[in-house]
Scaffold this active site. Structure first.
Site, PDB file in Angstrom:
ATOM      1  N   LYS A 197       0.785  -1.221   0.274  1.00 17.22           N
ATOM      2  CA  LYS A 197       0.061  -0.103   0.012  1.00 17.22           C
ATOM      3  C   LYS A 197       0.886   1.317  -0.050  1.00 17.22           C
ATOM      4  O   LYS A 197       1.665   1.527   0.973  1.00 17.22           O
ATOM      5  CB  LYS A 197      -0.866  -0.085   1.217  1.00 17.22           C
ATOM      6  CG  LYS A 197      -1.836   1.072   1.362  1.00 17.22           C
ATOM      7  CD  LYS A 197      -2.920   1.258   2.421  1.00 17.22           C
ATOM      8  CE  LYS A 197      -3.742   2.666   2.368  1.00 17.22           C
ATOM      9  NZ  LYS A 197      -4.551   2.320   3.849  1.00 17.22           N
ATOM     10  N   LYS A 250      -2.175  -1.519  -3.733  1.00 20.76           N
ATOM     11  CA  LYS A 250      -2.970  -0.442  -3.698  1.00 20.76           C
ATOM     12  C   LYS A 250      -2.168   0.936  -3.929  1.00 20.76           C
ATOM     13  O   LYS A 250      -1.207   1.006  -2.981  1.00 20.76           O
ATOM     14  CB  LYS A 250      -4.057  -0.260  -2.283  1.00 20.76           C
ATOM     15  CG  LYS A 250      -4.895   0.734  -2.261  1.00 20.76           C
ATOM     16  CD  LYS A 250      -5.394   0.823  -0.873  1.00 20.76           C
ATOM     17  CE  LYS A 250      -6.358   1.966  -0.872  1.00 20.76           C
ATOM     18  NZ  LYS A 250      -6.986   2.038   0.552  1.00 20.76           N
TER      19      LYS A 250
END
Length: 325
Positions: A197, A250
């Site tokens: 992320k 992400k």
């Protein structure tokens, strides 16, 4: 391989049926997960200004929205909670009567075949907007946060979550959550780890939607440097070693190279989160007539699948599912 003119790759592109027959990457509603925002105490639904077509939902509304997604062939939703009150530790995150916990129970009762996934983080619940407990100097205390994340995951599992998805990026949190779940009798509850992320500029619309913008500073001390691909693989492999069942990258489109590397390195199921900023870019361009929304969305989601994603979390899920049908 024969050279031109014997080899003519256009032969297989001439008709729709033939193009479909030789297509290497497929995209179907069953590949998609719809994110949903559920707000404690809200009646009905309220639009999110930064994300056209996306709403915050009250309990009845989120059940209806989840049902509509399921009717379109979307197999799962992922829930993000907005509490009525916030505090320094984010105690609402593990409240068994909190927004997410109530929504999990209501959705699973109404739509038992729909998978209800839950985001496990503290940023929506803390009054400072960071993803963990703070030290006196304002930095996030990684190790003290792990217990709170474990409590949250257990609370979600107790409510009936099909899987929990820690998004905080604390070191060691997958192992801590796995241990907490196992100790409470939830050994069969999978963990979908937000493993790579990145500290991205594309999260702005989500932070408005979830009310999770940091009150000070930023999250670069725990979210990843966008320049680092090798480190992303280290993060992913550490999460796999701690017990992650599915790993996630992400955002999605700016990190397709990372997504490909993660799939090749792990051979695990891999998810990609097509985040709010990516969503609104297409929406904005479509609104001005600069591109066709349907074509752009389906091309983008297909590219994410082609790069290695088995699961695509996207705010376009309902529209894409309708177009694909």
């Amino acid at each position: 391989m024969s050279a031109f003119p014997r080899t003519r790759l256009r032969r297989l592109r001439r008709t729709g049926a033939l193009r479909d027959l030789v297509r290497e990457t497929t995209l179907a509603p069953s590949d998609l997960v719809l994110p949903l925002f559920v707000e404690e105490g809200l009646e009905g639904r309220t639009p999110i200004g930064s994300m056209p077509g996306v709403d915050r939902h009250g309990l009845d509304s989120v059940v209806r929205e989840a049902g509509e997604a399921h009717a379109l062939g979307i197999p799962a939703v992922i829930l993000f909670g907005i509490p009525a009150a916030k505090d320094a530790d984010g105690t609402g995150a593990w409240d068994d009567e909190g927004a997410v916990q109530l929504a999990v129970r209501a959705i699973t009762a109404a739509h038992p075949e729909l998978l209800v996934l839950t985001d496990v983080c503290l940023c929506e619940y803390t009054d400072h907007g960071h993803c963990g407990r703070l030290r006196d100097d304002g930095s996030v205390d990684n190790d003290a946060t792990l217990e709170l994340l474990g409590r949250t995951a257990v609370s979600h599992a107790r409510a009936g979550a099909a899987a929990v998805a820690p998004s905080d990026m604390m070191d060691g949190r997958v192992g801590a959550i796995r241990e907490a779940l196992d100790d409470e009798g939830f050994a069969d509850t999978p963990i979908i780890a937000y493993s790579a992320k990145f500290a991205s500029a594309f999260y702005g619309p989500f932070r408005e939607a979830a009310g999770s913008t940091p009150a000070f500073g930023d999250r670069r001390s725990y979210q990843m440097d966008p320049a680092n691909g090798d480190e992303a693989l280290r993060e992913v492999l550490l999460d796999v070693g701690e017990g992650a069942d599915i790993v996630m990258v992400k955002p999605a489109v700016p990190y397709l190279d990372v997504l490909w590397r993660v799939k090749q390195a792990t051979r695990l199921p891999v998810a990609a989160y097509h985040v709010g900023g990516e969503y609104v870019m297409i929406k904005a361009a479509a609104a001005t007539g600069h591109l066709d929304e349907r074509t752009a969305v389906l091309e983008t989601l297909t590219a994410i699948r082609r790069a290695g994603a088995d699961i695509v979390i996207t705010y376009h899920a309902k529209d894409a599912a309708q177009w694909l049908q």
